[in-house]
Design a protein around this motif. Sequence first.
Motif, PDB file in Angstrom:
ATOM      1  N   TYR A  69       5.181  53.251  37.556  1.00  0.00           N
ATOM      2  CA  TYR A  69       5.716  54.137  38.521  1.00  0.00           C
ATOM      3  C   TYR A  69       4.532  54.842  39.062  1.00  0.00           C
ATOM      4  CZ  TYR A  69      10.080  52.491  36.764  1.00  0.00           C
ATOM      5  OH  TYR A  69      11.333  52.009  36.307  1.00  0.00           O
ATOM      6  N   TYR A  81      11.070  51.859  27.012  1.00  0.00           N
ATOM      7  CA  TYR A  81      11.501  50.917  27.886  1.00  0.00           C
ATOM      8  C   TYR A  81      11.876  49.890  26.965  1.00  0.00           C
ATOM      9  CZ  TYR A  81      11.913  47.478  31.492  1.00  0.00           C
ATOM     10  OH  TYR A  81      12.484  46.405  32.269  1.00  0.00           O
ATOM     11  N   ARG A  94      20.744  58.828  31.897  1.00  0.00           N
ATOM     12  CA  ARG A  94      19.786  58.362  32.822  1.00  0.00           C
ATOM     13  C   ARG A  94      20.350  58.041  34.152  1.00  0.00           C
ATOM     14  NH1 ARG A  94      15.709  53.303  33.097  1.00  0.00           N
ATOM     15  NH2 ARG A  94      17.426  52.592  34.399  1.00  0.00           N
ATOM     16  N   GLN A 106      20.879  50.623  35.959  1.00  0.00           N
ATOM     17  CA  GLN A 106      19.648  49.688  36.252  1.00  0.00           C
ATOM     18  C   GLN A 106      18.761  50.325  37.382  1.00  0.00           C
ATOM     19  OE1 GLN A 106      20.467  45.632  37.197  1.00  0.00           O
ATOM     20  NE2 GLN A 106      18.566  45.004  36.149  1.00  0.00           N
ATOM     21  N   GLY A 107      17.632  50.458  37.098  1.00  0.00           N
ATOM     22  CA  GLY A 107      16.391  51.135  38.240  1.00  0.00           C
ATOM     23  C   GLY A 107      16.229  49.995  39.344  1.00  0.00           C
ATOM     24  N   ASN A 135       9.466  55.902  31.534  1.00  0.00           N
ATOM     25  CA  ASN A 135      10.911  55.271  31.595  1.00  0.00           C
ATOM     26  C   ASN A 135      11.380  55.436  30.486  1.00  0.00           C
ATOM     27  OD1 ASN A 135      13.244  54.005  32.320  1.00  0.00           O
ATOM     28  ND2 ASN A 135      12.420  52.173  33.006  1.00  0.00           N
ATOM     29  N   PHE A 176      20.196  47.118  30.675  1.00  0.00           N
ATOM     30  CA  PHE A 176      20.298  47.261  31.996  1.00  0.00           C
ATOM     31  C   PHE A 176      21.337  46.122  32.618  1.00  0.00           C
ATOM     32  CE2 PHE A 176      16.023  48.031  30.901  1.00  0.00           C
ATOM     33  CZ  PHE A 176      16.139  49.253  31.247  1.00  0.00           C
TER      34      PHE A 176
HETATM   35  N1  GLN Z   1      12.817  48.820  34.946  1.00  0.00           N
HETATM   36  C1  GLN Z   1      14.307  49.199  35.316  1.00  0.00           C
HETATM   37  C2  GLN Z   1      15.106  49.869  34.710  1.00  0.00           C
HETATM   38  O1  GLN Z   1      14.506  50.893  33.863  1.00  0.00           O
HETATM   39  C3  GLN Z   1      15.207  47.835  35.413  1.00  0.00           C
HETATM   40  C4  GLN Z   1      14.492  46.709  34.362  1.00  0.00           C
HETATM   41  C5  GLN Z   1      15.418  45.420  34.152  1.00  0.00           C
HETATM   42  O2  GLN Z   1      16.536  45.423  34.600  1.00  0.00           O
HETATM   43  N2  GLN Z   1      14.888  44.544  33.482  1.00  0.00           N
HETATM   44  O3  GLN Z   1      16.312  50.291  34.923  1.00  0.00           O
END
Ligand code: GLN
Length: 377
Positions: free
Chosen positions: A197, A117, A357, A29-30, A166, A12
């Motif tokens: 989520y 993750y 993604r 990055q989410g 994720n 990320f």
């Molecule tokens: N949860 C978010 C993602 O999957 C970012 C998490 C993070 O940057 N540590 O992108």
Amino acid sequence: MSKLPNVGTTIFSIMSALAAQHKAINLSQGFPDFDCDDLLKKLVTEAMEDGYNQYAPMPGIMPLREVIAQKIENLYGQQVNPDTEITITPGGTYAIFTAIATCIGPGDEVIIFEPAYDSYIPNVRVNGGVPVMIPLSYPDYSIDWNLVRSKITPRTKMIMINTPHNPTASIISREDLEELQKIVTEHKLLVLSDEVYEHLIYDGEAHLSILRYPELLRNSFVTFSFGKVFHNTGWKMGYCVAPAHLMAEYRKVHQYLCFSVNTPMQYGLSRYLQTPEHYLSLPGFYQQKRDYFLELMKDTRFTPLHSKGSYFQLMRYDRISNEGDKDFATRITKEFGVASIPVSAFYENGKDDHVLRFCFAKKKETLEQAAERLRKI
Ligand code: GLN
């Protein structure tokens, strides 16, 4: 000295830095590129002005824990004791780490489905545990429970699940939870369920929280995030729910990791959560974004996989290139100005299905500009 010799910088940070360096649109990055609700900011500011600026109680302020318990009862039909079964945490990632640190010691095996993750494996290893990786089937990312059974040993201590998932955007089914329950009961295992989520679930599906299943909940930690729900990932606010006997142990670790969490934000969130509409509107809000992004991407040579939940959309690119996904993601960030996450980063052995993604928690204009650039590839 290193407790994590094989760990580099999280993907990320890498992709967000690359996006910034090349002024690319950052769908890696989410996090949302729009702001959280002004009312929520106002409630936090008011709490500061009202003098709520010293340490909160170690497990979190009671009004916040109470409104969370109310939400759990309304949504999942489960009565959770706010005094003994909910702890406020600085974010979902912390909530997960603390659950692992609470239960996992040297030699303990933890079953993790991959892609996973990226914090899960290091979280287990740094506590001396052994991650036991089980691949989700590709491309539907479902769980093969016979494979899970074959990986159980006398050292197996915990199974981690994540729904909505994720990075794959898949969701767990009722049948999955039945299988999980059988295995957990038979082998006396703990469950860590990452449900950050929970409100981002589409096409009329209900979120199958562990909190709906009293039998499973008896041996589970369930983790949540406010950042994902209220569009403020930078606040780092979340919580963990677990039965009292597990939560008592969790708090022993939590009290010496961070002691307590940002006080005015807890007050702001406790008041904001009084209005259920603030989270009940999320599936519709994000489904619209998912559908809009898919519509825009129709004119590209990317092939979407089904996003059932989370704010991620996986895209295959085998009609465009046979480069490895890390190379391809890097190249399109630099040359076409759109950053994404290569899904191989979520596999311990780097399994590469040529899938990227994309995060669609973005303004309409951002998604339009990104798609316009991706059409040129
Ligand atoms: N949860 C978010 C993602 O999957 C970012 C998490 C993070 O940057 N540590 O992108």
